[in-house]
Write a protein that holds these residues in place. Structure first.
Motif, PDB file in Angstrom:
ATOM      1  N   UNK A   1       0.834  -1.214   0.000  1.00 51.47           N
ATOM      2  CA  UNK A   1       0.000   0.000   0.000  1.00 51.47           C
ATOM      3  C   UNK A   1       0.863   1.256   0.000  1.00 51.47           C
ATOM      4  N   UNK A   2       1.931   1.255   0.801  1.00 45.28           N
ATOM      5  CA  UNK A   2       2.846   2.402   0.817  1.00 45.28           C
ATOM      6  C   UNK A   2       3.500   2.582  -0.544  1.00 45.28           C
ATOM      7  N   UNK A   3       4.000   1.483  -1.125  1.00 47.17           N
ATOM      8  CA  UNK A   3       4.629   1.560  -2.448  1.00 47.17           C
ATOM      9  C   UNK A   3       3.681   2.181  -3.461  1.00 47.17           C
ATOM     10  N   UNK A   4       2.443   1.713  -3.462  1.00 47.31           N
ATOM     11  CA  UNK A   4       1.444   2.216  -4.416  1.00 47.31           C
ATOM     12  C   UNK A   4       1.172   3.704  -4.181  1.00 47.31           C
ATOM     13  N   UNK A   5       1.018   4.098  -2.934  1.00 44.98           N
ATOM     14  CA  UNK A   5       0.728   5.506  -2.614  1.00 44.98           C
ATOM     15  C   UNK A   5       1.903   6.406  -2.968  1.00 44.98           C
ATOM     16  N   UNK A   6       3.097   6.021  -2.549  1.00 50.63           N
ATOM     17  CA  UNK A   6       4.291   6.845  -2.768  1.00 50.63           C
ATOM     18  C   UNK A   6       4.577   6.992  -4.262  1.00 50.63           C
TER      19      UNK A   6
END
Length: 152
Positions: free
Chosen positions: A41-46
């Motif tokens: 989720x962090x990878x996708x958001x960032x």
């Protein structure tokens, strides 16, 4: 709340933590806040935003002085940015610190790269490095560099 034991170097330990056993490269007793799902989720958001700030509150209503300072810096640059309110989700609040290996919030990401927290962003703004980086990443027009030249 506590995640499974793991063997990574980005572990969080309590103040009285003592490793219980070290066998075959495994460290027992460590706590992991960043699940594989949350990392994804962090990878996708960032990577899905040109500028993303993990902060306490929102850009419309920052909930701490450091977050407010980052909002003021980015607003002064005239760039579009998105925010994630870490106060809304304890897993996100703890996980982002492990994701970046940075212990404090707010955290600023530009074009998928971690830039830093409040002090770093403020110092970059004062030195002109923030404007230079935003121009280099094509988030500000090259003419923005003229304002730095006039100050120097």
């Amino acid at each position: 709340m506590f995640r499974n034991v793991l063997t990574r170097s980005t572990l969080r330990f309590g103040p009285s933590f003592t490793p219980l056993n070290r066998t075959n490269g495994q460290l027992f007793g460590a706590v992991r806040f960043l699940s594989d799902d949350l990392k994804s989720r962090f990878d996708k958001a960032v990577n899905g935003h040109d500028i993303l700030v993990f902060m306490k509150g929102t850009k419309e209503a920052p909930q701490c002085g450091f977050s407010r300072a980052v909002v003021q810096v980015l607003n002064s640059q005239g760039v579009k940015y998105s925010t994630v309110n870490v106060l809304a989700d304890e897993e996100v609040r703890n996980g982002i610190k492990e994701y970046s290996s940075w212990p404090t919030i707010p955290q600023v990401y530009v074009k998928g790269e971690f830039v830093g927290g409040c002090d770093i962003v403020v110092n970059m703004m004062q030195s002109g490095d923030l404007t230079r980086m935003l121009v280099e990443k094509e988030l500000l027009p090259k003419e923005a560099l003229d304002s730095i030249s006039k100050k120097e």
